[in-house]
Write a protein that holds these residues in place. Sequence first.
Motif, PDB file in Angstrom:
ATOM      1  N   ASP A 108       0.868  -1.257   0.071  1.00  0.00           N
ATOM      2  CA  ASP A 108       0.218   0.017   0.209  1.00  0.00           C
ATOM      3  C   ASP A 108       0.888   1.310  -0.167  1.00  0.00           C
ATOM      4  O   ASP A 108       0.279   2.299  -0.116  1.00  0.00           O
ATOM      5  N   ILE A 109       2.171   1.030   0.459  1.00  0.00           N
ATOM      6  CA  ILE A 109       3.012   2.397   0.178  1.00  0.00           C
ATOM      7  C   ILE A 109       3.841   2.082  -1.025  1.00  0.00           C
ATOM      8  O   ILE A 109       4.107   3.209  -1.802  1.00  0.00           O
ATOM      9  N   GLY A 110       4.412   0.910  -1.498  1.00  0.00           N
ATOM     10  CA  GLY A 110       5.261   0.654  -2.606  1.00  0.00           C
ATOM     11  C   GLY A 110       4.653   1.264  -4.109  1.00  0.00           C
ATOM     12  O   GLY A 110       5.541   1.527  -4.707  1.00  0.00           O
ATOM     13  N   CYS A 111       3.181   1.163  -3.955  1.00  0.00           N
ATOM     14  CA  CYS A 111       2.914   1.554  -5.263  1.00  0.00           C
ATOM     15  C   CYS A 111       2.801   3.042  -5.395  1.00  0.00           C
ATOM     16  O   CYS A 111       2.652   3.502  -6.572  1.00  0.00           O
ATOM     17  N   TYR A 112       3.479   4.005  -4.462  1.00  0.00           N
ATOM     18  CA  TYR A 112       3.664   5.400  -4.658  1.00  0.00           C
ATOM     19  C   TYR A 112       5.132   5.357  -4.954  1.00  0.00           C
ATOM     20  O   TYR A 112       5.552   6.745  -4.709  1.00  0.00           O
ATOM     21  N   VAL A 113       6.156   4.599  -4.766  1.00  0.00           N
ATOM     22  CA  VAL A 113       7.288   4.682  -5.032  1.00  0.00           C
ATOM     23  C   VAL A 113       7.802   4.347  -6.115  1.00  0.00           C
ATOM     24  O   VAL A 113       7.793   2.967  -6.608  1.00  0.00           O
ATOM     25  N   ASP A 114       8.771   4.897  -6.891  1.00  0.00           N
ATOM     26  CA  ASP A 114       9.395   4.533  -8.179  1.00  0.00           C
ATOM     27  C   ASP A 114      11.052   4.491  -7.697  1.00  0.00           C
ATOM     28  O   ASP A 114      11.626   5.059  -7.111  1.00  0.00           O
ATOM     29  N   ASP A 115      11.543   3.365  -8.341  1.00  0.00           N
ATOM     30  CA  ASP A 115      13.078   3.049  -8.094  1.00  0.00           C
ATOM     31  C   ASP A 115      13.301   3.219  -6.517  1.00  0.00           C
ATOM     32  O   ASP A 115      14.218   3.752  -6.191  1.00  0.00           O
ATOM     33  N   ALA A 116      12.570   1.993  -5.797  1.00  0.00           N
ATOM     34  CA  ALA A 116      12.789   2.022  -4.315  1.00  0.00           C
ATOM     35  C   ALA A 116      14.147   1.748  -3.724  1.00  0.00           C
ATOM     36  O   ALA A 116      14.366   1.917  -2.586  1.00  0.00           O
ATOM     37  N   THR A 117      15.135   1.236  -4.619  1.00  0.00           N
ATOM     38  CA  THR A 117      16.444   0.825  -4.203  1.00  0.00           C
ATOM     39  C   THR A 117      17.395   2.338  -4.179  1.00  0.00           C
ATOM     40  O   THR A 117      18.298   2.105  -3.575  1.00  0.00           O
ATOM     41  N   PHE A 118      16.710   3.227  -4.826  1.00  0.00           N
ATOM     42  CA  PHE A 118      17.729   4.580  -4.833  1.00  0.00           C
ATOM     43  C   PHE A 118      17.555   4.966  -3.420  1.00  0.00           C
ATOM     44  O   PHE A 118      16.589   5.555  -2.827  1.00  0.00           O
ATOM     45  N   ALA A 119      18.760   5.223  -2.823  1.00  0.00           N
ATOM     46  CA  ALA A 119      18.702   5.540  -1.501  1.00  0.00           C
ATOM     47  C   ALA A 119      20.036   6.698  -1.185  1.00  0.00           C
ATOM     48  O   ALA A 119      20.796   6.867  -2.039  1.00  0.00           O
TER      49      ALA A 119
END
Length: 412
Positions: A241-252
């Motif tokens: 329910d949060i991941g759907c709003y995040v693009d390229d989640a590995t970028f940190a």
Amino acid sequence: MGYHPSYLDHFLKTQNFILRGDGPLPYDYRHFIAIMAAGRHQCSYLISLQKQEFLLQGGDPNWLKGLNHIPAKLRNLNDINKVLAHRPWLLSKSHIEKLTKGNDSWSLAELIHAIVILTHFHSLSSFVFSCGLNQELDHVAGYQFYNENTAPNSMAKGSKTKPKDIPMVDTSIEWKNCPNTPPSPTEPEVAISTLMQRMKSLSEQHHECKPEELAKRFENIETQSAEIGAVGSQPLRAPADIGCYVDDATFAYIDFAKRGDLQDTPTFRVQDYSWDDHGYSLVNRLYSDVGNLLDDKFRTAYNLTYYTMGGRKDVDTSRFRMAIWYYIQCLFGIRHDDYDYGEINALLERSLKAFIKSATCYPNRVTKKDYDKVLREFHHSEKVHVNLMVLESRMQAELLYALRTVNRYMTN
């Protein structure tokens, strides 16, 4: 934030203005941009609030299914959202150019409005996690949302600065009259009396450092900060329910000292582009009045003091506060030429640096337990004060990079 009413007043005025005041962006866009910003740090607390607000403003419920369901114009913000949140020094003119030219383009005024919302919610995520609020929300006995009729008295209906319909959170129940956290025998912490002595001796030293020496001290702090790990463990993957709003989640975040080619991303020197001399006027020119609100908020957070430290009165805390503010900006590669970065090592011990670094760069790893473990002799209001400085110093750092880049785009 209710511990610091003078700050809260400026915070609410600013948040109310960027979400509900005059501005180039439609209201549903504003709240969805806030969701995208909070998504970078998996801040479910802010995402829940902004989803409610988005729907209250007549936003299309389909958008809440995720980034694949929103207009291309909004989706195009993904790049600057992730760069500003984690490595703002990578922001370049090409990012601005991509957004302001071609189909679904942004006007500069719209883009500045979006940037202010992104930086506000990135840094607010830092505050939420560093106070343990996000974690509490998931517990049965955690904090509750209030509507206008049941809000705590201090935020009751009719309060001039309370944004209409934004649920407020009452922290007074849990923390009222809460004693200081007892010191841990296994993790000795520098006592407040020692800290006060160090501040006193620093203020009595009058020798001037040469510019080269000051630059070297900044680089030392920068290198040392890269050796400090984050508190907490590697965060779990974002829930759906949060991941759907995040693009390229590995970028940190990566440490500025390990940023790769130094020629491409030199240290950001405030004497070349500062908030007071450059950023403030540019943001005000493109998005009327917001510069005044941000300036009041930054100044209040930077200058806020009650001359107390863990129960001791008449303490000049300015050096300690300055060390925190400049350490946060140092994590993003921003250097103030006239500040002696050697003071950071004298006044901020390793455990506090680790907490500040985590709150600033890896907020979703910080828990209430981490908050409890740090600054154990300090009162809760003082620890919240430190977290407010994380919020504001970080937001100013992101804005400096963004506004400098927009300025370069406009003048070249």
